[in-house]
Design a protein around this motif. Structure first.
Motif, PDB file in Angstrom:
ATOM      1  N   LYS A  18       3.834  -8.201   7.149  1.00 61.36           N
ATOM      2  CA  LYS A  18       3.998  -7.431   8.396  1.00 61.36           C
ATOM      3  C   LYS A  18       5.237  -7.889   9.148  1.00 61.36           C
ATOM      4  O   LYS A  18       5.485  -9.075   9.308  1.00 61.36           O
ATOM      5  CB  LYS A  18       2.735  -7.619   9.260  1.00 61.36           C
ATOM      6  N   ASP A 264      -2.878  -2.777  14.563  1.00 60.73           N
ATOM      7  CA  ASP A 264      -2.550  -1.416  14.186  1.00 60.73           C
ATOM      8  C   ASP A 264      -1.273  -1.442  13.341  1.00 60.73           C
ATOM      9  O   ASP A 264      -0.341  -2.185  13.647  1.00 60.73           O
ATOM     10  CB  ASP A 264      -2.310  -0.610  15.476  1.00 60.73           C
ATOM     11  N   SER A 265      -1.229  -0.623  12.278  1.00 60.54           N
ATOM     12  CA  SER A 265      -0.092  -0.728  11.358  1.00 60.54           C
ATOM     13  C   SER A 265       1.232  -0.379  12.038  1.00 60.54           C
ATOM     14  O   SER A 265       2.287  -0.852  11.636  1.00 60.54           O
ATOM     15  CB  SER A 265      -0.319   0.163  10.137  1.00 60.54           C
ATOM     16  N   LYS A 266       1.181   0.419  13.104  1.00 65.99           N
ATOM     17  CA  LYS A 266       2.439   0.793  13.770  1.00 65.99           C
ATOM     18  C   LYS A 266       2.793  -0.143  14.929  1.00 65.99           C
ATOM     19  O   LYS A 266       3.863  -0.024  15.517  1.00 65.99           O
ATOM     20  CB  LYS A 266       2.336   2.228  14.289  1.00 65.99           C
ATOM     21  N   LYS A 268       4.222  -2.763  17.281  1.00 61.61           N
ATOM     22  CA  LYS A 268       5.400  -3.652  17.267  1.00 61.61           C
ATOM     23  C   LYS A 268       5.023  -4.962  17.950  1.00 61.61           C
ATOM     24  O   LYS A 268       4.599  -4.978  19.105  1.00 61.61           O
ATOM     25  CB  LYS A 268       6.579  -2.989  17.988  1.00 61.61           C
TER      26      LYS A 268
END
Ligand SMILES: *Cc1c(COP(=O)(O)O)cnc(C)c1O
Length: 292
Positions: A18, A264-266, A268
């Motif tokens: 990530k 959450d994958s999005k 930042k």
């Protein structure tokens, strides 16, 4: 003395698959780097403004705060007294040696006395003993310390999650104050202290924050081999030094939360590297040079 905020570098890297960005307070170009730079600035300014020439503070024998305050008061041409928990042990460890070299006067008190560090009569007694001083509490986490910490994020934007280690919670409170409104701050606890939640609540401006207590490794300055291995590996992979008391525990926790697909994958993610590398030397002196 220059109290203008430095502009910290940001290092982006892929941790456990990530992308994360690291705000490098560890690279600030003074001996008193890391979050302590921000926590001290308004306190020193206030001492100078009020004409108080002497600062008194509290800390443990390996304290980053003692180290930073000693360096900063020297630069500001103020004098300082450090009230240190425990006995004086010769030779002094590298943190206290440095503090003395900066001109800090060290006084050692036992643990039960040290617990009275916030009591008014105890402070009055210190004034009687040493004369007047400007008091900065342990860790620098008073109102002016939090105000300074609120400026840590002043040059950054666009992050959804901000991660920080938590000792007293002053830095966390500052980050909550200084963040963009939709961002959430995650505080990774490095000490078992039930008062922190309330301390941060009473100093925070919104509710987008959370304390994470799963990665304290048993309490303040406790560690195990997997933490040490993680810190050593992180350094060889990314050339970034983490410390075993604060940033190492936080980063270990972030790494685990990535494995657990917590984020959450999005999202930042901005990780605040709060410094603390001065402590490595003392840690290695004590524990047989286990950190690279
Ligand atoms: C002091 C310190 C902290 C903790 O800051 P608090 O404001 O007390 O929560 C975190 N990281 C490092 C490196 C520190 O020296």
């Amino acid at each position: 003395m220059n109290f203008q905020n430095p502009e910290p570098e940001i290092t982006s890297l892929k941790l456990n698959g990530k992308e994360i960005s690291i705000l490098r307070l560890d690279l600030l170009p003074t001996a008193y780097n890391g979050n302590k730079w921000f926590k001290l600035k308004y306190n020193l300014e206030e001492a100078v403004r009020t004409g108080e020439k002497r600062i008194l503070t509290f800390g443990g024998a390996y304290s980053n705060h003692i180290y930073a305050l000693a360096a900063a008061t020297k630069e500001a041409e103020l004098t300082s007294i450090g009230i240190i928990r425990g006995e004086r042990i010769e030779p002094l460890n590298s943190t206290l040696r440095f503090a003395e070299e900066c001109g800090m006067e060290l006084h050692f008190i036992n643990r039960s006395e040290y617990r009275r560090k916030k009591d008014q009569d105890f402070i009055e007694n210190l004034k009687y003993k040493f004369g007047d001083f400007y008091l900065i509490p342990e860790g620098g986490s008073n109102e002016l310390g939090i105000k300074g910490a609120s400026e840590i994020l002043s040059a950054v934007s666009g992050y959804d999650i901000i991660c920080t280690p938590v000792g007293t919670g002053g830095t966390l409170a500052g980050l909550i104050y200084g963040k963009e409104s939709l961002a959430e701050v995650l505080g990774f606890m490095v000490v078992r202290d039930k008062t922190i939640q309330r301390f941060v609540e009473s100093n925070s401006t919104d509710e987008s924050w959370k304390l994470i207590g799963d990665f304290d490794f048993g309490g303040y300055a406790r560690y195990n081999q997997s933490l040490i291995d993680f810190i050593n590996e992180f350094k060889s992979d990314f050339s970034i030094q983490l410390d075993p008391i604060y940033t190492g525990k936080m980063m270990f926790g972030i790494n685990q939360l990535i494995t657990d697909q917590y984020f959450d994958s999005k999202a930042k993610i901005l990780v605040v590297h709060t410094g603390g590398q001065q402590g490595i030397k003392g840690f290695n002196e004590r524990f047989d040079h286990i950190l690279n």
